[in-house]
Design a protein around this motif. Structure first.
Motif, PDB file in Angstrom:
ATOM      1  N   GLN A 144      13.288 -36.766 -27.514  1.00  0.00           N
ATOM      2  CA  GLN A 144      12.345 -36.213 -26.543  1.00  0.00           C
ATOM      3  C   GLN A 144      12.296 -34.695 -26.688  1.00  0.00           C
ATOM      4  O   GLN A 144      13.319 -34.062 -26.965  1.00  0.00           O
ATOM      5  N   VAL A 145      11.117 -34.134 -26.527  1.00  0.00           N
ATOM      6  CA  VAL A 145      10.909 -32.694 -26.660  1.00  0.00           C
ATOM      7  C   VAL A 145      10.241 -32.171 -25.397  1.00  0.00           C
ATOM      8  O   VAL A 145       9.335 -32.803 -24.855  1.00  0.00           O
ATOM      9  N   GLN A 146      10.715 -31.017 -24.939  1.00  0.00           N
ATOM     10  CA  GLN A 146      10.119 -30.363 -23.780  1.00  0.00           C
ATOM     11  C   GLN A 146       9.812 -28.910 -24.083  1.00  0.00           C
ATOM     12  O   GLN A 146      10.584 -28.246 -24.779  1.00  0.00           O
ATOM     13  N   LEU A 147       8.692 -28.410 -23.530  1.00  0.00           N
ATOM     14  CA  LEU A 147       8.379 -26.991 -23.556  1.00  0.00           C
ATOM     15  C   LEU A 147       8.320 -26.522 -22.102  1.00  0.00           C
ATOM     16  O   LEU A 147       7.570 -27.092 -21.304  1.00  0.00           O
ATOM     17  N   VAL A 148       9.092 -25.498 -21.791  1.00  0.00           N
ATOM     18  CA  VAL A 148       9.160 -25.007 -20.424  1.00  0.00           C
ATOM     19  C   VAL A 148       8.784 -23.535 -20.401  1.00  0.00           C
ATOM     20  O   VAL A 148       9.440 -22.704 -21.036  1.00  0.00           O
ATOM     21  N   GLU A 149       7.697 -23.219 -19.653  1.00  0.00           N
ATOM     22  CA  GLU A 149       7.231 -21.842 -19.530  1.00  0.00           C
ATOM     23  C   GLU A 149       7.847 -21.182 -18.312  1.00  0.00           C
ATOM     24  O   GLU A 149       8.193 -21.840 -17.333  1.00  0.00           O
ATOM     25  N   SER A 150       7.917 -19.859 -18.363  1.00  0.00           N
ATOM     26  CA  SER A 150       8.346 -19.069 -17.209  1.00  0.00           C
ATOM     27  C   SER A 150       7.754 -17.677 -17.322  1.00  0.00           C
ATOM     28  O   SER A 150       7.276 -17.281 -18.394  1.00  0.00           O
ATOM     29  N   GLY A 151       7.762 -16.957 -16.198  1.00  0.00           N
ATOM     30  CA  GLY A 151       7.338 -15.570 -16.225  1.00  0.00           C
ATOM     31  C   GLY A 151       6.001 -15.270 -15.591  1.00  0.00           C
ATOM     32  O   GLY A 151       5.606 -14.107 -15.509  1.00  0.00           O
ATOM     33  N   GLY A 152       5.288 -16.287 -15.151  1.00  0.00           N
ATOM     34  CA  GLY A 152       4.008 -16.037 -14.505  1.00  0.00           C
ATOM     35  C   GLY A 152       4.188 -15.432 -13.125  1.00  0.00           C
ATOM     36  O   GLY A 152       5.306 -15.295 -12.625  1.00  0.00           O
ATOM     37  N   GLY A 153       3.069 -15.051 -12.510  1.00  0.00           N
ATOM     38  CA  GLY A 153       3.134 -14.487 -11.169  1.00  0.00           C
ATOM     39  C   GLY A 153       1.911 -13.686 -10.832  1.00  0.00           C
ATOM     40  O   GLY A 153       0.886 -13.756 -11.522  1.00  0.00           O
ATOM     41  N   LEU A 154       2.032 -12.913  -9.765  1.00  0.00           N
ATOM     42  CA  LEU A 154       0.949 -12.056  -9.283  1.00  0.00           C
ATOM     43  C   LEU A 154       1.229 -10.622  -9.711  1.00  0.00           C
ATOM     44  O   LEU A 154       2.339 -10.110  -9.507  1.00  0.00           O
ATOM     45  N   VAL A 155       0.219  -9.979 -10.290  1.00  0.00           N
ATOM     46  CA  VAL A 155       0.375  -8.600 -10.749  1.00  0.00           C
ATOM     47  C   VAL A 155      -0.917  -7.855 -10.476  1.00  0.00           C
ATOM     48  O   VAL A 155      -2.004  -8.436 -10.468  1.00  0.00           O
ATOM     49  N   GLN A 156      -0.802  -6.559 -10.242  1.00  0.00           N
ATOM     50  CA  GLN A 156      -1.986  -5.736 -10.003  1.00  0.00           C
ATOM     51  C   GLN A 156      -2.684  -5.406 -11.317  1.00  0.00           C
ATOM     52  O   GLN A 156      -2.037  -5.386 -12.380  1.00  0.00           O
ATOM     53  N   PRO A 157      -3.982  -5.140 -11.253  1.00  0.00           N
ATOM     54  CA  PRO A 157      -4.689  -4.712 -12.476  1.00  0.00           C
ATOM     55  C   PRO A 157      -3.990  -3.512 -13.109  1.00  0.00           C
ATOM     56  O   PRO A 157      -3.562  -2.594 -12.420  1.00  0.00           O
ATOM     57  N   GLY A 158      -3.882  -3.574 -14.444  1.00  0.00           N
ATOM     58  CA  GLY A 158      -3.184  -2.528 -15.173  1.00  0.00           C
ATOM     59  C   GLY A 158      -1.700  -2.799 -15.362  1.00  0.00           C
ATOM     60  O   GLY A 158      -1.037  -2.085 -16.128  1.00  0.00           O
ATOM     61  N   GLY A 159      -1.201  -3.808 -14.683  1.00  0.00           N
ATOM     62  CA  GLY A 159       0.210  -4.139 -14.769  1.00  0.00           C
ATOM     63  C   GLY A 159       0.558  -4.974 -15.985  1.00  0.00           C
ATOM     64  O   GLY A 159      -0.296  -5.260 -16.838  1.00  0.00           O
ATOM     65  N   SER A 160       1.829  -5.384 -16.042  1.00  0.00           N
ATOM     66  CA  SER A 160       2.343  -6.143 -17.184  1.00  0.00           C
ATOM     67  C   SER A 160       3.128  -7.359 -16.717  1.00  0.00           C
ATOM     68  O   SER A 160       3.699  -7.369 -15.616  1.00  0.00           O
ATOM     69  N   LEU A 161       3.128  -8.370 -17.566  1.00  0.00           N
ATOM     70  CA  LEU A 161       3.952  -9.553 -17.377  1.00  0.00           C
ATOM     71  C   LEU A 161       4.424 -10.024 -18.739  1.00  0.00           C
ATOM     72  O   LEU A 161       3.739  -9.806 -19.747  1.00  0.00           O
ATOM     73  N   ARG A 162       5.561 -10.695 -18.751  1.00  0.00           N
ATOM     74  CA  ARG A 162       6.063 -11.300 -19.986  1.00  0.00           C
ATOM     75  C   ARG A 162       6.302 -12.783 -19.743  1.00  0.00           C
ATOM     76  O   ARG A 162       7.105 -13.140 -18.876  1.00  0.00           O
ATOM     77  N   LEU A 163       5.606 -13.596 -20.501  1.00  0.00           N
ATOM     78  CA  LEU A 163       5.783 -15.036 -20.421  1.00  0.00           C
ATOM     79  C   LEU A 163       6.755 -15.500 -21.496  1.00  0.00           C
ATOM     80  O   LEU A 163       6.781 -14.944 -22.603  1.00  0.00           O
ATOM     81  N   SER A 164       7.533 -16.530 -21.157  1.00  0.00           N
ATOM     82  CA  SER A 164       8.438 -17.145 -22.115  1.00  0.00           C
ATOM     83  C   SER A 164       8.195 -18.642 -22.150  1.00  0.00           C
ATOM     84  O   SER A 164       7.796 -19.229 -21.140  1.00  0.00           O
ATOM     85  N   CYS A 165       8.448 -19.236 -23.298  1.00  0.00           N
ATOM     86  CA  CYS A 165       8.306 -20.689 -23.429  1.00  0.00           C
ATOM     87  C   CYS A 165       9.396 -21.169 -24.373  1.00  0.00           C
ATOM     88  O   CYS A 165       9.414 -20.787 -25.544  1.00  0.00           O
ATOM     89  N   ALA A 166      10.296 -21.984 -23.843  1.00  0.00           N
ATOM     90  CA  ALA A 166      11.420 -22.490 -24.623  1.00  0.00           C
ATOM     91  C   ALA A 166      11.235 -23.968 -24.927  1.00  0.00           C
ATOM     92  O   ALA A 166      10.973 -24.763 -24.016  1.00  0.00           O
ATOM     93  N   ALA A 167      11.387 -24.300 -26.197  1.00  0.00           N
ATOM     94  CA  ALA A 167      11.321 -25.701 -26.624  1.00  0.00           C
ATOM     95  C   ALA A 167      12.738 -26.253 -26.726  1.00  0.00           C
ATOM     96  O   ALA A 167      13.645 -25.563 -27.210  1.00  0.00           O
ATOM     97  N   SER A 168      12.908 -27.483 -26.266  1.00  0.00           N
ATOM     98  CA  SER A 168      14.231 -28.102 -26.321  1.00  0.00           C
ATOM     99  C   SER A 168      14.092 -29.585 -26.627  1.00  0.00           C
ATOM    100  O   SER A 168      13.023 -30.169 -26.467  1.00  0.00           O
ATOM    101  N   GLY A 169      15.200 -30.176 -27.039  1.00  0.00           N
ATOM    102  CA  GLY A 169      15.190 -31.600 -27.346  1.00  0.00           C
ATOM    103  C   GLY A 169      15.581 -31.847 -28.792  1.00  0.00           C
ATOM    104  O   GLY A 169      16.213 -31.013 -29.437  1.00  0.00           O
ATOM    105  N   SER A 170      15.163 -33.002 -29.292  1.00  0.00           N
ATOM    106  CA  SER A 170      15.540 -33.413 -30.641  1.00  0.00           C
ATOM    107  C   SER A 170      14.584 -32.802 -31.671  1.00  0.00           C
ATOM    108  O   SER A 170      13.759 -33.481 -32.266  1.00  0.00           O
ATOM    109  N   ILE A 171      14.751 -31.493 -31.890  1.00  0.00           N
ATOM    110  CA  ILE A 171      13.835 -30.722 -32.739  1.00  0.00           C
ATOM    111  C   ILE A 171      14.428 -30.513 -34.120  1.00  0.00           C
ATOM    112  O   ILE A 171      15.551 -30.031 -34.251  1.00  0.00           O
ATOM    113  N   SER A 172      13.652 -30.855 -35.130  1.00  0.00           N
ATOM    114  CA  SER A 172      14.059 -30.576 -36.495  1.00  0.00           C
ATOM    115  C   SER A 172      13.479 -29.236 -36.962  1.00  0.00           C
ATOM    116  O   SER A 172      14.199 -28.422 -37.546  1.00  0.00           O
ATOM    117  N   SER A 173      12.198 -29.032 -36.724  1.00  0.00           N
ATOM    118  CA  SER A 173      11.567 -27.784 -37.121  1.00  0.00           C
ATOM    119  C   SER A 173      10.343 -27.526 -36.245  1.00  0.00           C
ATOM    120  O   SER A 173       9.755 -28.448 -35.701  1.00  0.00           O
TER     121      SER A 173
END
Length: 121
Positions: free
Chosen positions: A1-30
């Motif tokens: 089984q493989v999962q992708l889990v995102e994080s880092g979203g939210g509310l930000v003002q115009p001109g601001g910054s955010l960093r999103l992350s996405c981690a894959a886990s499970g029985s991954i070969s490549s």
């Protein structure tokens, strides 16, 4: 089984910054290409940026110069650094990855569950 889990979203003002992350886990070969897409209310899901396993990347014209995609192959993680955010960047952001599972000869694309990014004053 493989999962992708995102994080880092939210509310930000115009001109601001955010960093999103996405981690894959499970029985991954490549993992081949990894990417970010976004979907605003009432619109189709559009490409934001993709990055190959070797590091080459491409971007939607609307985010060039503002967003940067990167990945850490050791952690099976892809990132999206978003700077100079605009209200029109508001959307649910999804990551995806082309993954070959252990003991499998084929690859398929997996998607994360999405993370909301809202740009508003």
């Amino acid at each position: 089984q493989v999962q992708l889990v995102e994080s880092g979203g939210g509310l930000v003002q115009p001109g601001g910054s955010l960093r999103l992350s996405c981690a894959a886990s499970g029985s991954i070969s490549s993992i081949n290409d990894m990417g970010w897409y976004r979907q605003a209310p009432g619109k189709q899901r559009d490409l934001v940026a993709t990055i190959a396993s070797g590091g080459s990347s491409r971007y939607a014209d609307s985010v060039k110069g503002r967003f940067t995609i990167s990945r850490d192959n050791a952690k099976n993680t892809v990132y999206l650094q978003m700077n100079s955010l605009k209200p029109e960047d508001t959307a649910v952001y999804y990551c995806n990855a082309e993954i070959r599972r252990i003991l499998s000869y084929t690859k398929r694309v997996y998607w994360g569950q999405g993370t909301q990014v809202t740009v508003s004053s």
